[in-house]
Write a protein that holds these residues in place. Structure first.
Motif, PDB file in Angstrom:
ATOM      1  N   ARG A 203       7.469 -26.671  27.762  1.00 12.90           N
ATOM      2  CA  ARG A 203       6.258 -26.740  26.936  1.00 12.90           C
ATOM      3  C   ARG A 203       5.041 -26.409  27.845  1.00 12.90           C
ATOM      4  NH1 ARG A 203       9.345 -30.918  24.309  1.00 12.90           N
ATOM      5  NH2 ARG A 203       8.412 -32.627  25.684  1.00 12.90           N
ATOM      6  N   LYS A 207       2.445 -23.454  27.077  1.00 13.22           N
ATOM      7  CA  LYS A 207       1.139 -23.832  26.959  1.00 13.22           C
ATOM      8  C   LYS A 207       0.062 -23.220  27.755  1.00 13.22           C
ATOM      9  CE  LYS A 207      -1.768 -27.952  26.671  1.00 13.22           C
ATOM     10  NZ  LYS A 207      -1.962 -29.536  26.830  1.00 13.22           N
ATOM     11  N   PHE A 230      11.270 -28.432  20.615  1.00 17.44           N
ATOM     12  CA  PHE A 230      10.822 -29.295  19.484  1.00 17.44           C
ATOM     13  C   PHE A 230      11.800 -29.727  18.486  1.00 17.44           C
ATOM     14  CE2 PHE A 230       7.345 -26.371  21.245  1.00 17.44           C
ATOM     15  CZ  PHE A 230       6.816 -27.123  21.594  1.00 17.44           C
ATOM     16  N   ASP A 235       9.528 -33.161  17.740  1.00 16.98           N
ATOM     17  CA  ASP A 235       8.187 -33.407  17.887  1.00 16.98           C
ATOM     18  C   ASP A 235       7.674 -32.188  16.764  1.00 16.98           C
ATOM     19  OD1 ASP A 235       5.524 -33.234  18.535  1.00 16.98           O
ATOM     20  OD2 ASP A 235       5.713 -33.013  20.574  1.00 16.98           O
ATOM     21  N   LYS A 237       4.952 -32.081  15.018  1.00 11.36           N
ATOM     22  CA  LYS A 237       3.528 -31.748  15.072  1.00 11.36           C
ATOM     23  C   LYS A 237       3.292 -30.356  16.026  1.00 11.36           C
ATOM     24  CE  LYS A 237      -1.079 -33.008  16.661  1.00 11.36           C
ATOM     25  NZ  LYS A 237      -1.941 -34.034  17.448  1.00 11.36           N
ATOM     26  N   HIS A 238       3.866 -30.460  16.914  1.00  7.98           N
ATOM     27  CA  HIS A 238       3.678 -29.196  18.048  1.00  7.98           C
ATOM     28  C   HIS A 238       4.541 -28.209  17.616  1.00  7.98           C
ATOM     29  CE1 HIS A 238       2.441 -32.602  20.667  1.00  7.98           C
ATOM     30  NE2 HIS A 238       1.320 -31.652  20.756  1.00  7.98           N
ATOM     31  N   GLU A 241       2.686 -26.411  14.951  1.00 11.14           N
ATOM     32  CA  GLU A 241       1.863 -25.572  15.747  1.00 11.14           C
ATOM     33  C   GLU A 241       2.322 -24.221  16.450  1.00 11.14           C
ATOM     34  OE1 GLU A 241       0.167 -28.060  18.778  1.00 11.14           O
ATOM     35  OE2 GLU A 241      -0.918 -29.218  17.446  1.00 11.14           O
ATOM     36  N   ILE A 242       3.585 -24.175  17.008  1.00 11.65           N
ATOM     37  CA  ILE A 242       4.246 -23.100  17.350  1.00 11.65           C
ATOM     38  C   ILE A 242       4.446 -22.012  16.086  1.00 11.65           C
ATOM     39  CG2 ILE A 242       6.245 -21.877  18.584  1.00 11.65           C
ATOM     40  CD1 ILE A 242       4.520 -23.900  20.232  1.00 11.65           C
TER      41      ILE A 242
END
Length: 466
Positions: A203, A207, A230, A235, A237-238, A241-242
């Motif tokens: 990650r 990032k 993820f 996870d 939420k992230h 986002e991806i």
């Protein structure tokens, strides 16, 4: 004859360009068979041989590749052709036969950078990064400068092997050599971290790429590589986002990205989101079908999972071993015993697949959950290979659920022979004894587990839900 050859070559090349490698290979061998029946000899068209070998590489069909190699060795002009030799080396390397690839390499009178890189990539891809690095050093010694492809193969090899230190050192060495890491380099680092369950590192790398720290933009391959990080930790939420990043950058529709997104959503329990993505795909790979079938089965949508398998066959998609593991799992959780038994036969009789241990475990689980313990035991005894912990564990879990203490003790004994240090075996037996009211024996087993300081091994908790 010349016109016929020209037409045949066009078909062969067109099939290869469009990715129909199975068809390309059939065209190649059909022509050879026709020659043999008419002339009594086989004389392959030289330009067709590299194409056929590339098809073997894509299909991982080493058996056909070896046949073509044997044919090449009977034709001196082909055997000495640099393009043919390079295709042979690449075929062996991509099929995992790196020592055969090295033999072809050693016999080549002339080797350009493409040849060196093909062998080096083969070493890296199949868990021999030290060999890849040694080859790169040898290149330098012969005055041949490694290019970005060379460096990326070496970095990928060590990243996949979990040696982050060496992979990072190679990135530094690459930069000292005047080459800047590209998206392939960073994707190799990300995928290597995910492969070795170093999700935090993966990650951080991703990032940094998005923030511009790596001076390159993540590609669809990078996004596909990071998504499992993820999916495993849940996870969402992230993970979402991806997904959003994939939409913004225009790669969400690509097959590998969609397949990875479906896998992530199903593993996090968001089956409806995954199914929406799946239904709106223009094309689907076997991996995509497998992820969706597994996801539906694992979250109780068993009838839908089996229906999806039937749809897969109607679409002409080819199931693999994992497909049958997924659909047998659905049959097991859905109590569809006869359907599962029928699919088990179909796997062998219609698709020519020999059952693997995971398929045996699925069948024992299928029969055991339905209370057909004696049939499950007979099935195990008829297995042509030694049952592993999952097979015995499936039987033991079923015995616990159905209160068959005698068979549970036998299964536990076999399981402890396979895996003596795993407390899960004792705990499952303890549960079966407790169900039968044998509290004294339960206390004995619990004391034994405590005295031996046994631990449950990862991957066995599913047995308790049998």
């Amino acid at each position: 004859m010349r016109g016929t050859t020209s037409s045949w070559m066009k078909q062969l090349m067109s099939s290869s360009r469009q990715g129909y490698h199975g068809l390309a290979l059939r065209l190649f061998f059909t022509r050879l068979s026709l020659q043999a029946s008419i002339r009594g000899t086989v004389d392959p068209y030289p330009a067709a041989v590299p194409t056929a070998l590339r098809a073997c590489a894509h299909l991982a069909d080493a058996a056909s590749g070896r046949l073509i190699h044997a044919l090449v060795q009977t034709r001196p002009a082909l055997a000495s052709d640099e393009v043919v030799s390079t295709a042979l080396l690449d075929m062996y390397a991509k099929c995992g036969l790196v020592y055969s690839a090295r033999k072809v390499f050693d016999e080549m009178p002339v080797r350009d950078l493409v040849v060196w890189n093909a062998l080096l990539a083969g070493y890296a891809r199949h868990g021999l990064p030290e060999h890849a690095l040694a080859l790169a050093v040898k290149m330098r010694g012969l005055g041949l400068n490694p290019d970005l492809v060379t460096w990326n193969a070496a970095v990928s090899g060590f990243a996949m092997a979990g040696d982050d230190g060496m992979a990072s050192d190679l990135v530094c060495a690459m930069q000292e050599d005047g080459l800047q890491p590209d998206v392939v380099t960073w994707t190799s680092l990300v995928s290597g971290s995910v492969l070795n369950f170093q999700y935090g590192r993966a990650r951080t790398l991703f990032k940094g790429m998005v923030a511009g720290g790596a001076r390159v933009r993540p590609s669809s391959a990078t996004i596909s590589s990071i998504l499992p990080a993820f999916a495993t930790v849940g996870d969402m939420k992230h993970g979402k986002e991806i997904h959003g990043y994939a939409v913004v950058t225009g790669v969400e529709q690509e097959l590998t990205v969609r397949s990875s997104l479906i896998d992530m959503y199903t593993k996090c329990g968001l089956v409806h989101e995954a199914r929406h993505l799946f239904d709106n795909m223009a094309e689907r790979s076997t991996v995509t079908w497998n992820s969706m079938i597994f996801g539906l089965a694992n979250y109780g949508h068993c009838g839908e999972a089996v229906g999806l398998f039937d749809w897969m066959l109607r679409e002409g998609a080819k199931p693999d071993h994992l497909t049958f593991t997924a659909v047998l799992t659905a049959c097991s959780y859905g109590g569809m015993v006869e359907k599962g038994k029928g699919l088990y036969r179909v796997m062998q009789e219609e698709y020519g697949m020999e059952p693997r241990l995971e398929h045996y475990a699925c069948m024992v689980h299928l029969l055991g959950r339905a209370g057909r313990l004696a049939e499950a035991h007979v099935f195990i005894k008829a297995m042509p290979v030694e049952p592993d912990r999952f097979v015995w564990g499936a039987l033991l879990g079923a015995c616990r659920s159905h209160g068959n203490v005698e068979l549970a003790e036998m299964a536990a004994s076999r399981l402890l022979t396979v895996e003596p240090g795993n407390a899960a075996s004792y705990l499952l037996l303890s549960g079966a004894l407790a169900s039968a009211g044998k509290q004294t024996d339960v206390f004995k087993i619990k004391r034994l587990v405590k005295r031996r300081r046994l631990k449950r091994l990862d991957g066995c908790s599913w047995l308790e839900t049998s």
